[in-house]
Motif scaffolding. Structure first.
Motif, PDB file in Angstrom:
ATOM      1  N   ASN A  40     -33.326 -64.317  83.561  1.00 21.80           N
ATOM      2  CA  ASN A  40     -35.147 -64.018  83.364  1.00 21.80           C
ATOM      3  C   ASN A  40     -35.948 -65.073  84.160  1.00 21.80           C
ATOM      4  O   ASN A  40     -35.793 -66.260  84.173  1.00 21.80           O
ATOM      5  N   TYR A  41     -36.909 -64.362  84.741  1.00 21.87           N
ATOM      6  CA  TYR A  41     -38.064 -65.147  85.442  1.00 21.87           C
ATOM      7  C   TYR A  41     -37.737 -65.636  86.898  1.00 21.87           C
ATOM      8  O   TYR A  41     -38.442 -66.184  87.545  1.00 21.87           O
ATOM      9  N   LEU A  42     -36.455 -65.269  87.368  1.00 20.85           N
ATOM     10  CA  LEU A  42     -35.929 -65.661  88.718  1.00 20.85           C
ATOM     11  C   LEU A  42     -36.893 -64.995  89.620  1.00 20.85           C
ATOM     12  O   LEU A  42     -36.996 -63.712  89.461  1.00 20.85           O
ATOM     13  N   LYS A  43     -37.292 -65.260  90.727  1.00 25.51           N
ATOM     14  CA  LYS A  43     -38.239 -64.489  91.784  1.00 25.51           C
ATOM     15  C   LYS A  43     -37.599 -64.533  92.901  1.00 25.51           C
ATOM     16  O   LYS A  43     -38.409 -63.904  93.853  1.00 25.51           O
ATOM     17  N   ASP A  44     -36.551 -65.277  93.211  1.00 25.03           N
ATOM     18  CA  ASP A  44     -35.940 -65.383  94.426  1.00 25.03           C
ATOM     19  C   ASP A  44     -34.365 -64.642  94.333  1.00 25.03           C
ATOM     20  O   ASP A  44     -33.670 -65.171  93.551  1.00 25.03           O
ATOM     21  N   TYR A  45     -34.388 -63.517  94.738  1.00 27.79           N
ATOM     22  CA  TYR A  45     -33.215 -62.608  94.903  1.00 27.79           C
ATOM     23  C   TYR A  45     -31.852 -63.336  95.017  1.00 27.79           C
ATOM     24  O   TYR A  45     -30.740 -63.032  94.921  1.00 27.79           O
ATOM     25  N   LYS A  46     -32.020 -64.407  96.078  1.00 25.61           N
ATOM     26  CA  LYS A  46     -30.982 -65.309  96.392  1.00 25.61           C
ATOM     27  C   LYS A  46     -30.344 -66.187  95.361  1.00 25.61           C
ATOM     28  O   LYS A  46     -29.343 -66.464  95.062  1.00 25.61           O
ATOM     29  N   GLN A  47     -31.220 -66.445  94.487  1.00 26.04           N
ATOM     30  CA  GLN A  47     -31.116 -67.218  93.483  1.00 26.04           C
ATOM     31  C   GLN A  47     -30.243 -66.379  92.373  1.00 26.04           C
ATOM     32  O   GLN A  47     -29.181 -66.897  91.600  1.00 26.04           O
ATOM     33  N   VAL A  48     -30.821 -65.178  92.011  1.00 28.57           N
ATOM     34  CA  VAL A  48     -30.066 -64.156  91.552  1.00 28.57           C
ATOM     35  C   VAL A  48     -28.548 -64.083  91.771  1.00 28.57           C
ATOM     36  O   VAL A  48     -27.714 -63.849  91.070  1.00 28.57           O
ATOM     37  N   ARG A  50     -26.769 -66.167  93.386  1.00 33.08           N
ATOM     38  CA  ARG A  50     -25.974 -67.403  93.047  1.00 33.08           C
ATOM     39  C   ARG A  50     -25.498 -67.278  91.552  1.00 33.08           C
ATOM     40  O   ARG A  50     -24.558 -67.861  91.210  1.00 33.08           O
ATOM     41  N   ILE A  51     -26.610 -67.039  90.613  1.00 31.90           N
ATOM     42  CA  ILE A  51     -26.316 -66.753  89.087  1.00 31.90           C
ATOM     43  C   ILE A  51     -25.064 -65.764  88.882  1.00 31.90           C
ATOM     44  O   ILE A  51     -23.884 -66.061  88.326  1.00 31.90           O
ATOM     45  N   ILE A  52     -24.968 -64.690  89.850  1.00 37.82           N
ATOM     46  CA  ILE A  52     -24.089 -63.764  89.506  1.00 37.82           C
ATOM     47  C   ILE A  52     -22.684 -64.271  90.098  1.00 37.82           C
ATOM     48  O   ILE A  52     -21.715 -64.080  89.397  1.00 37.82           O
ATOM     49  N   LEU A  53     -22.856 -64.822  91.134  1.00 38.86           N
ATOM     50  CA  LEU A  53     -21.271 -65.483  91.719  1.00 38.86           C
ATOM     51  C   LEU A  53     -20.974 -66.631  90.785  1.00 38.86           C
ATOM     52  O   LEU A  53     -19.645 -66.467  90.674  1.00 38.86           O
ATOM     53  N   LYS A  54     -21.553 -67.295  90.033  1.00 37.80           N
ATOM     54  CA  LYS A  54     -21.306 -68.424  89.293  1.00 37.80           C
ATOM     55  C   LYS A  54     -20.398 -67.690  88.114  1.00 37.80           C
ATOM     56  O   LYS A  54     -19.214 -68.018  87.607  1.00 37.80           O
ATOM     57  N   HIS A  55     -20.992 -66.559  87.468  1.00 34.78           N
ATOM     58  CA  HIS A  55     -20.317 -65.735  86.395  1.00 34.78           C
ATOM     59  C   HIS A  55     -19.164 -64.919  86.803  1.00 34.78           C
ATOM     60  O   HIS A  55     -18.149 -64.918  86.201  1.00 34.78           O
TER      61      HIS A  55
END
Length: 337
Positions: A40-48, A50-55
């Motif tokens: 929620n509220y992430l505005k940088d798709y590279k940060q997204v 990173r979250i996907i890779l972590k999970h």
């Protein structure tokens, strides 16, 4: 009696299967809930990414994961992690689409599983990936704008159907956030140079000054002007002038701190760089590095070398000014000193 016993055992087995299915569904819903909260509220798709890779690494119990995007018939690794720690990839690693598991997954638009990388024709060995034993490659496509592959490497146990399903579930949920972040990025990015637009620059400068004031730190600003750009345009044409703008933008990007400094196209042939937690000495070092890189660039028009130079003025909060407009004015005035 035997019939009743068989019927009872059958009911128990069905109940166990139902319970297992319910447990699996509860786990999936719980995972999606946590994922949504983080996305929620992430505005940088590279940060997204990173979250996907972590999970992905956690849910699939794998050692590593990476995401590649396609660019000019090559797959470029843009983010990667190793046991939940993110790996800095600079310059980005590149992989040809042909004869690779990731390329095959992308071309066939379906998941590819390699269980023995050493013996697989789909896996091309490189000196930096000799650790790979087995890999799961899942392609993705965001509105035809971002195409790529998620790679999950070296699961501690053999791959099974559930791994692919849970990985796909995580990726599908993440793609919604990637799409939203990408749309936001397009709204704040200059179409020609790929740098931030003027309006976003003004917002970020105000934010960084406020942050520096709160934590009693310094923030520096560099204003950049391409020397004699109007004459250059008149002589060689606007298309060649656009090439110069792109070159300067790329050199700026390559010589600032990724994900820390904020580079923007201020207007026309002017650029600006916000440098958080940087004093005047540090800003001058960055400016000198940019000037040198620009002077050394071999730019040619119709086979003849043409020199491109830039002027840079720097200012620092709170040394030279305390308001955004005054900090810009101070840096702009320094251009002509």
């Amino acid at each position: 009696m035997n019939d009743m016993r068989r019927s009872l055992l059958n009911n128990i087995n069905q109940l166990n299967m139902t319970n297992n299915e319910l447990d699996k569904r509860v786990y999936e819903l719980s995972l999606l809930n946590v994922l949504n909260q983080e996305l929620n509220y992430l505005k940088d798709y590279k940060q997204v990414f990173r979250i996907i890779l972590k999970h992905l690494t956690a849910a699939c119990q794998s050692e590593r994961a990476s995401v590649m995007i396609i660019e000019n018939d090559e797959l470029i690794v843009v983010e990667a992690n190793r046991e939940s720690e993110f790996v800095q990839i600079r310059p980005p690693a590149r992989l040809m689409l042909e004869n690779s598991a990731a390329g095959t997954a992308l071309k066939k638009e379906k998941t590819v599983v390699v269980r023995n990388a050493e013996k697989s024709n789909l896996f091309k060995r490189h000196e930096n990936n000799s650790y790979v034993k087995n890999i799961l490659c899942i392609p993705f496509n965001v509105r035809e704008n971002i195409k790529g592959v998620f790679n999950i490497v070296n699961r501690k146990r053999a791959w099974n159907k559930d791994n692919a399903q849970i990985a796909q579930l995580i990726i599908n949920q993440g793609l919604i956030a990637i799409d939203n972040a990408r749309l936001y990025e397009l709204a704040i990015t200059d179409g020609l140079t790929g740098l931030y637009i003027h309006r976003y620059f003004q917002v970020r400068l105000s934010e960084e000054i406020a942050k520096s004031k709160r934590f009693e730190k310094k923030v520096s600003l560099a204003m950049i002007d391409i020397d004699h750009f109007k004459k250059f345009n008149d002589t060689f044409g606007h298309q060649t002038g656009d090439q110069v703008l792109k070159i300067v933008s790329n050199i700026v990007r390559e010589n600032i701190r990724a994900e820390i400094d904020i580079a923007a196209r201020y207007g026309g042939e002017e650029f600006a760089i916000i440098m958080p937690d940087t004093d005047s000495v540090g800003s001058v070092v960055t400016a000198d590095r940019l000037r040198k890189a620009m002077e050394e660039y071999d730019f040619k028009v119709e086979g003849k070398k043409v020199a491109i130079t830039i002027s840079i003025g720097v200012s620092t909060y709170p040394d030279h000014a305390k308001k955004p407009v005054d900090l810009i004015l101070a840096a702009d005035n320094a251009l002509y000193v």
